[in-house]
Design a protein around this motif. Sequence first.
Motif: not given
Length: 190
Positions: A160-163, A173-175, A178-186
């Motif tokens: 998803v980070a590549d997209i 960070a990819i580590q 998932p919930q933390q990753f999407i929240t942080k991405l936003r």
Amino acid sequence: MTLVNGRLLLVALLPLAAAACQTKDLPAQPNFVSFADGGTASQDKDERFFIEFRSRYALSYGHTYAVFGRLNQDGRMVDPQVAGLHPASNSAVPYVLGHFVPVPAETGWSDGDLEEQYRSASWRVMLTRDEYNKVVAYIRKLQAKSHVWQATVLNCNSFVADIARSMGYKTPAIQLRPQQFITKLREMNT
């Protein structure tokens, strides 16, 4: 690579996998909507395209993926498509092995991806037709070259980070879970 180097690599990667499993998910986060072009994406009810970066709960630490397509006049998805990286099996064995070595992967829909009760976080980005076509072309290219999954370096977050990076977004960070990753991405991009 010698046996000693292989063991050292395993010892180095194991803490990363373990660290990702140590935190807990929050209750489901609200849905958020943004516009890729800052708010001028087509408002024509027949021309509403989107990509939604999502995470969902699972028996493990969850899953990150993207849903994309068109919205109808009521704002509901029309024939949504899903792209995400995950082991190519319903068995838990490749998933467990994938924490140590790369395992064969799939890049489409997985069980629970479109079921609302499992969604843990999401960020929808509204797109113009041209932006949408560009993102879909990139996703198809990424799907064609993504053949393995490994929990610490080639995981659903990295896919998803590549997209997101192809769209010009900063990525966490990819580590992360998932919930933390999407929240942080936003949060990094709105």
